[in-house]
Write a protein that holds these residues in place. Structure first.
Motif, PDB file in Angstrom:
ATOM      1  N   ALA A  34       0.814  -1.222   0.000  1.00 19.53           N
ATOM      2  CA  ALA A  34       0.000   0.000   0.000  1.00 19.53           C
ATOM      3  C   ALA A  34       0.843   1.266   0.000  1.00 19.53           C
ATOM      4  O   ALA A  34       0.320   2.367  -0.186  1.00 19.53           O
ATOM      5  N   LEU A  35       2.163   1.136   0.206  1.00 19.35           N
ATOM      6  CA  LEU A  35       3.021   2.319   0.263  1.00 19.35           C
ATOM      7  C   LEU A  35       3.009   3.095  -1.044  1.00 19.35           C
ATOM      8  O   LEU A  35       3.215   4.315  -1.062  1.00 19.35           O
ATOM      9  N   THR A  36       2.834   2.404  -2.147  1.00 19.72           N
ATOM     10  CA  THR A  36       2.804   3.072  -3.449  1.00 19.72           C
ATOM     11  C   THR A  36       1.399   3.107  -4.034  1.00 19.72           C
ATOM     12  O   THR A  36       1.233   3.463  -5.211  1.00 19.72           O
ATOM     13  N   LYS A  37       0.411   2.776  -3.237  1.00 20.30           N
ATOM     14  CA  LYS A  37      -0.965   2.750  -3.745  1.00 20.30           C
ATOM     15  C   LYS A  37      -1.931   3.440  -2.780  1.00 20.30           C
ATOM     16  O   LYS A  37      -2.053   4.657  -2.779  1.00 20.30           O
ATOM     17  N   GLY A  38      -2.584   2.635  -1.933  1.00 21.04           N
ATOM     18  CA  GLY A  38      -3.623   3.173  -1.065  1.00 21.04           C
ATOM     19  C   GLY A  38      -3.125   4.212  -0.081  1.00 21.04           C
ATOM     20  O   GLY A  38      -3.799   5.223   0.169  1.00 21.04           O
ATOM     21  N   ILE A  39      -1.957   4.001   0.503  1.00 19.67           N
ATOM     22  CA  ILE A  39      -1.431   4.967   1.479  1.00 19.67           C
ATOM     23  C   ILE A  39      -1.149   6.307   0.813  1.00 19.67           C
ATOM     24  O   ILE A  39      -1.357   7.372   1.399  1.00 19.67           O
ATOM     25  N   VAL A  40      -0.686   6.261  -0.432  1.00 17.35           N
ATOM     26  CA  VAL A  40      -0.437   7.510  -1.162  1.00 17.35           C
ATOM     27  C   VAL A  40      -1.739   8.275  -1.385  1.00 17.35           C
ATOM     28  O   VAL A  40      -1.808   9.491  -1.188  1.00 17.35           O
ATOM     29  N   VAL A  41      -2.788   7.564  -1.782  1.00 20.73           N
ATOM     30  CA  VAL A  41      -4.084   8.197  -2.031  1.00 20.73           C
ATOM     31  C   VAL A  41      -4.652   8.777  -0.739  1.00 20.73           C
ATOM     32  O   VAL A  41      -5.106   9.930  -0.698  1.00 20.73           O
ATOM     33  N   LEU A  42      -4.614   8.005   0.332  1.00 22.22           N
ATOM     34  CA  LEU A  42      -5.149   8.476   1.604  1.00 22.22           C
ATOM     35  C   LEU A  42      -4.301   9.614   2.175  1.00 22.22           C
ATOM     36  O   LEU A  42      -4.819  10.502   2.851  1.00 22.22           O
ATOM     37  N   GLY A  43      -3.005   9.604   1.864  1.00 23.13           N
ATOM     38  CA  GLY A  43      -2.130  10.661   2.361  1.00 23.13           C
ATOM     39  C   GLY A  43      -2.462  12.038   1.818  1.00 23.13           C
ATOM     40  O   GLY A  43      -2.126  13.046   2.440  1.00 23.13           O
ATOM     41  N   THR A  44      -3.112  12.121   0.657  1.00 27.72           N
ATOM     42  CA  THR A  44      -3.518  13.424   0.127  1.00 27.72           C
ATOM     43  C   THR A  44      -4.640  14.045   0.949  1.00 27.72           C
ATOM     44  O   THR A  44      -4.897  15.242   0.841  1.00 27.72           O
ATOM     45  N   GLN A  45      -5.312  13.241   1.766  1.00 32.80           N
ATOM     46  CA  GLN A  45      -6.423  13.737   2.585  1.00 32.80           C
ATOM     47  C   GLN A  45      -5.967  14.225   3.959  1.00 32.80           C
ATOM     48  O   GLN A  45      -6.686  14.992   4.607  1.00 32.80           O
ATOM     49  N   VAL A  46      -4.786  13.782   4.390  1.00 35.59           N
ATOM     50  CA  VAL A  46      -4.301  14.111   5.740  1.00 35.59           C
ATOM     51  C   VAL A  46      -2.895  14.692   5.616  1.00 35.59           C
ATOM     52  O   VAL A  46      -1.935  13.953   5.373  1.00 35.59           O
ATOM     53  N   ALA A  47      -2.783  15.983   5.778  1.00 38.74           N
ATOM     54  CA  ALA A  47      -1.471  16.624   5.655  1.00 38.74           C
ATOM     55  C   ALA A  47      -0.582  16.230   6.839  1.00 38.74           C
ATOM     56  O   ALA A  47      -1.002  16.255   7.996  1.00 38.74           O
ATOM     57  N   GLY A  48       0.649  15.825   6.536  1.00 39.63           N
ATOM     58  CA  GLY A  48       1.597  15.503   7.592  1.00 39.63           C
ATOM     59  C   GLY A  48       1.439  14.122   8.195  1.00 39.63           C
ATOM     60  O   GLY A  48       2.076  13.825   9.219  1.00 39.63           O
ATOM     61  N   ALA A  49       0.635  13.256   7.598  1.00 36.28           N
ATOM     62  CA  ALA A  49       0.462  11.904   8.135  1.00 36.28           C
ATOM     63  C   ALA A  49       1.733  11.083   7.887  1.00 36.28           C
ATOM     64  O   ALA A  49       2.387  11.220   6.862  1.00 36.28           O
ATOM     65  N   GLU A  50       2.061  10.209   8.837  1.00 36.07           N
ATOM     66  CA  GLU A  50       3.269   9.388   8.739  1.00 36.07           C
ATOM     67  C   GLU A  50       2.917   7.986   8.253  1.00 36.07           C
ATOM     68  O   GLU A  50       2.149   7.271   8.912  1.00 36.07           O
ATOM     69  N   PRO A  51       3.453   7.543   7.114  1.00 41.05           N
ATOM     70  CA  PRO A  51       3.151   6.193   6.617  1.00 41.05           C
ATOM     71  C   PRO A  51       3.973   5.137   7.350  1.00 41.05           C
ATOM     72  O   PRO A  51       5.168   5.315   7.595  1.00 41.05           O
ATOM     73  N   GLN A  52       3.321   4.049   7.709  1.00 38.89           N
ATOM     74  CA  GLN A  52       3.981   2.907   8.346  1.00 38.89           C
ATOM     75  C   GLN A  52       3.399   1.623   7.769  1.00 38.89           C
ATOM     76  O   GLN A  52       2.296   1.623   7.205  1.00 38.89           O
TER      77      GLN A  52
END
Length: 214
Positions: A150-168
């Motif tokens: 999901a690091l290159t898929k879903g997490i990227v998409v969801l990250g556009t909704q939350v500024a400053g979110a940390e992916p793990q």
């Protein structure tokens, strides 16, 4: 008359002892030469000025002026920098399932955020308080937790909704993503800003415009 006396000088300029007549240069000839050069320079400048004036009034430009105003249509030299990466192929929000968990003491934050994400097209899974592992321990905006895929898929998409979110990432086998809200979380990014951020990731960079006249 002595043999040392120049012809035509007669006895008046007869050389006697160590005295000699002074021979002066012809200054008049030098002045004439300088005057000729000066006149030639003035005539050259007048001729050049006349040609330029004729070009201005006739609407024609000199070759030097045309060359200066001509746009540079040559292709840019190859840069030594690495080529830009192609745009990412990302899933649509309707293909991303999100679990929303509240790691703050503020009540109702997870449900409020989940409802807004649902309006923006995301699939909502579990909603509630964060586990003990994260409860009251997330200091930043949020954590996006999901599988490595999901690091290159879903997490990227969801990250556009939350500024400053940390992916793990974790070892889960499913493709769903946990949105764990932290102490600094205020709200989701504005919808229009999130759309622009997602478009920037999925669209190639526009080519620079060509100069006019090319």
């Amino acid at each position: 008359m002595s043999m040392l006396t120049p012809p035509g000088m007669g006895g008046e300029y007869r050389i006697t002892g160590d005295k000699y007549p002074r021979m002066r240069r012809n200054r008049r000839r030098r002045r004439i030469v300088l005057a000729v050069f000066a006149c030639a320079a003035v005539l050259g400048l007048l001729a050049y000025g006349t040609i330029e004036l004729i070009g201005v009034f006739s609407g024609k430009k000199s070759d030097r002026t045309v060359a200066a105003n001509k746009p540079d249509c040559k292709p840019a030299a190859a840069s030594s920098a690495p080529p830009k990466k192609p745009p990412m192929v990302l899933p649509k929000p309707a293909e991303v399932q999100v679990n929303v968990f509240n790691a703050t003491p503020r009540g109702g934050l997870a449900k409020e955020t989940a409802d807004e994400l649902k309006k923006r097209g995301f699939i909502i899974g579990k909603v509630g308080n964060a586990s003990k592992e994260f409860d009251k321990k997330v200091k930043g905006e949020a954590i996006l937790l999901g599988p490595k895929s999901a690091l290159t898929k879903g997490i990227v998409v969801l990250g556009t909704q939350v500024a400053g979110a940390e992916p793990q990432t974790d070892a889960r086998k499913t493709a769903d993503i946990d949105l764990i809200l932290g102490a600094d979380f205020k709200s989701l990014a504005k919808k229009e800003d999130a759309v622009k951020a997602l478009d920037a990731l999925t669209k190639p960079a526009a080519a620079p415009p060509k100069p006019k006249g090319c």
